[in-house]
Design a protein around this motif. Structure first.
Motif, PDB file in Angstrom:
ATOM      1  N   ALA A 280       0.840  -1.205   0.000  1.00  0.00           N
ATOM      2  CA  ALA A 280       0.000   0.000   0.000  1.00  0.00           C
ATOM      3  C   ALA A 280       0.871   1.248   0.000  1.00  0.00           C
ATOM      4  O   ALA A 280       0.606   2.214  -0.726  1.00  0.00           O
ATOM      5  N   ALA A 281       1.935   1.224   0.812  1.00  0.00           N
ATOM      6  CA  ALA A 281       2.857   2.362   0.879  1.00  0.00           C
ATOM      7  C   ALA A 281       3.564   2.578  -0.447  1.00  0.00           C
ATOM      8  O   ALA A 281       3.724   3.722  -0.904  1.00  0.00           O
ATOM      9  N   ALA A 282       3.992   1.495  -1.081  1.00  0.00           N
ATOM     10  CA  ALA A 282       4.674   1.595  -2.366  1.00  0.00           C
ATOM     11  C   ALA A 282       3.758   2.211  -3.418  1.00  0.00           C
ATOM     12  O   ALA A 282       4.169   3.088  -4.197  1.00  0.00           O
ATOM     13  N   ALA A 283       2.504   1.757  -3.445  1.00  0.00           N
ATOM     14  CA  ALA A 283       1.551   2.281  -4.432  1.00  0.00           C
ATOM     15  C   ALA A 283       1.264   3.758  -4.201  1.00  0.00           C
ATOM     16  O   ALA A 283       1.173   4.546  -5.154  1.00  0.00           O
ATOM     17  N   MET A 284       1.133   4.156  -2.938  1.00  0.00           N
ATOM     18  CA  MET A 284       0.830   5.556  -2.632  1.00  0.00           C
ATOM     19  C   MET A 284       2.001   6.477  -2.947  1.00  0.00           C
ATOM     20  O   MET A 284       1.810   7.609  -3.398  1.00  0.00           O
ATOM     21  N   SER A 285       3.217   6.016  -2.693  1.00  0.00           N
ATOM     22  CA  SER A 285       4.382   6.901  -2.813  1.00  0.00           C
ATOM     23  C   SER A 285       4.969   6.967  -4.209  1.00  0.00           C
ATOM     24  O   SER A 285       5.427   8.020  -4.653  1.00  0.00           O
TER      25      SER A 285
END
Length: 484
Positions: A280-285
């Motif tokens: 989720a963090a990778a997709a958001m950033s």
């Protein structure tokens, strides 16, 4: 970045704190003999090492859920982090632990058998049909999706039908052979690959200082989709998933002693939550620029985003290895889906599974049905999957609450997530176009009334069960090892 790191820390802390609380409430007994020994058949019931069981459990429940789901959930923004942390610790891990441990106490029983014992005989038949449909959908989709990914990986040189046939052959072997022959042999390595590649992605996010957004309750979904109830169905495997209730009993039949339960069931769910948090963090950033995450999902899909993230953060070689590992994830959930379906049907019609012919007689119709499903467009049917998945979780949580209520223990650890997910699933089906298509305000009222009614009947039925002192576990006191 701070929100991301704190979230990871909270998940780990949750394992060592709330996990111990849940374990203490359940009261596992190390000396109590498990179904791996009492029902040992060398096929489904046989003892395996706790670390092997942990990795098998992780790779079975993971699939692509804790990766694709959080990528889609990332569209809602950092609020997704809250659901992953709270859902994983207080709902998903409790759900998985109780399902696995209650199964151990009841001879390795699957969800339909448990539903029949704790929620009434009628529920056994309903949950049986529900579970088989859910597992058939998972198994079929997890043939088609990896076959397509492998086709793309080979640049179309090998026809997709070749991959479909090979995957089906593997699924059949993994379904009918003893669990230690294929699943018990290769799953621990695949689980290790999943963990290493995920840690690599997470480490790269930290080292490169990726612009991971901080905590915010703002809904950033480009289509304006409501956070409640949609987010809680979009991110399922990384927080709470009913599919796990069909998988945990597989490992309950290979667990050596009950004290390993927290490590295996609660621990695997926490690990899946960490995986979900990282993706989720990778997709958001990484996709918050001129080309947004939403645009990429529409153009290259979640599979393409996984490939982009892996190669961007890990380089072409290690990134490709990570992608191959992720391609294997749906395969390793598809085979256990079919295996679970075989075991559920065998329990339902009471056919022993020691003989391979008995296993084939049950597996054959399952695979014939699945092959037929691959030739038709069942997109509409699949749209019900998220709802069916979380509805299965609701059933499992109410079973856990019933067990604890009858045992006169703290059943609120299951009641609270059961309330929330009952409200979520019922509100969704009332509002969704594939459901009753009611306005959201009406759907919320419907969900609230339905939850109250379910709670009323639960306590009424639970009081009767406690008064009648119905058995909540099998008696294994007279078991003696076979010395022949």
């Amino acid at each position: 970045m701070i929100t991301f790191l704190v979230s990871i820390a909270l998940l780990i802390i949750g394992y060592f704190t709330y996990g111990k609380i849940v374990e203490k409430i359940f009261q596992p007994k190390q000396e109590r003999v498990t179904p791996a020994y009492t029902k040992g058949d060398g096929v489904d019931y046989l003892p395996m090492h706790k670390n092997k069981n942990l990795l098998i459990q992780l790779i079975s429940i993971a699939g692509v859920g804790p990766i694709f789901g959080p990528i889609m959930g990332a569209l809602y923004g950092p609020v997704a982090f809250i659901w992953i942390v709270l859902g994983c610790i207080f709902a998903g891990a409790v759900h998985d632990y109780l399902t696995g441990m209650i199964s151990i106490r009841n001879g390795g029983a699957h969800l339909p058998e448990l539903a029949g014992r704790f929620l009434g005989k009628a529920m056994k038949h309903v949950v049986n049909a529900f579970s088989i449909l859910l597992l058939l959908l998972v198994g079929t989709v997890f043939v088609a999706s990896p076959a397509g990914l492998l086709y793309d990986l080979t640049n179309g040189v090998i026809p997709v039908i070749v991959f479909v046939v090979l995957i089906f052959i593997y699924f059949l072997l993994a379904t009918i052979l003893p669990i230690n022959k294929i699943i018990g042999t290769i799953y621990p390595y695949l689980g290790a690959i999943l963990l290493v590649s995920t840690v690599g992605v997470g480490g790269a996010l930290v080292v490169t200082g990726a612009p991971i957004p901080e905590l915010s309750f703002t809904n950033t979904h480009p289509a304006g989709a409501a956070i409640f109830p949609l987010l809680f169905l979009t991110i399922s495997c990384g927080a709470l998933s009913g599919f796990h209730a069909t998988q945990s009993p597989i490992i309950s039949r290979t667990t050596q002693n009950e004290r390993q339960g927290r490590r295996i069931f609660f621990g695997a769910m926490i690990a899946e939550g960490i995986i979900a948090m990282i993706w989720a963090a990778a997709a958001m950033s990484l996709f918050d620029g001129p080309v947004t995450l939403s645009e990429l999902i529409n153009t290259i899909g979640t599979g393409g985003i996984v490939n982009e993230v892996s190669t961007m953060l890990l380089g072409s070689i290690f990134g490709t290895i990570a992608v191959i590992g992720i391609i294997l994830l749906p395969i390793t959930s598809g085979d256990t889906a079919f295996r679970s379906a075989r075991m559920i049907i065998a329990d339902y019609i009471k056919v022993p599974q020691k003989k391979i012919m008995n296993r084939m007689l049950i597996a054959a119709p399952l695979f014939i049905t699945s092959i037929i499903l691959t030739t038709v467009d069942f997109t509409m049917l699949w749209q019900y999957f998220n709802w069916a998945n979380q509805s299965t979780a609701v059933i499992a949580l109410w079973i856990g609450a019933m067990f604890l209520y009858i045992a006169k223990r703290n059943y609120w650890i299951a009641i609270f997530p059961a309330w929330f997910m009952t409200m979520t699933a019922s509100t969704y089906i009332a509002n969704a176009p594939i459901g009753f298509n009611l306005p959201m305000n009406v759907s919320l009222v419907f969900g609230g009334i339905f939850t109250v009614l379910i709670t009323f009947f639960f306590f009424k039925f639970a009081a009767r069960n406690r008064k009648n002192n119905i058995p909540i576990e099998d008696d294994v006191s007279d078991w003696k090892p076979d010395v022949a």
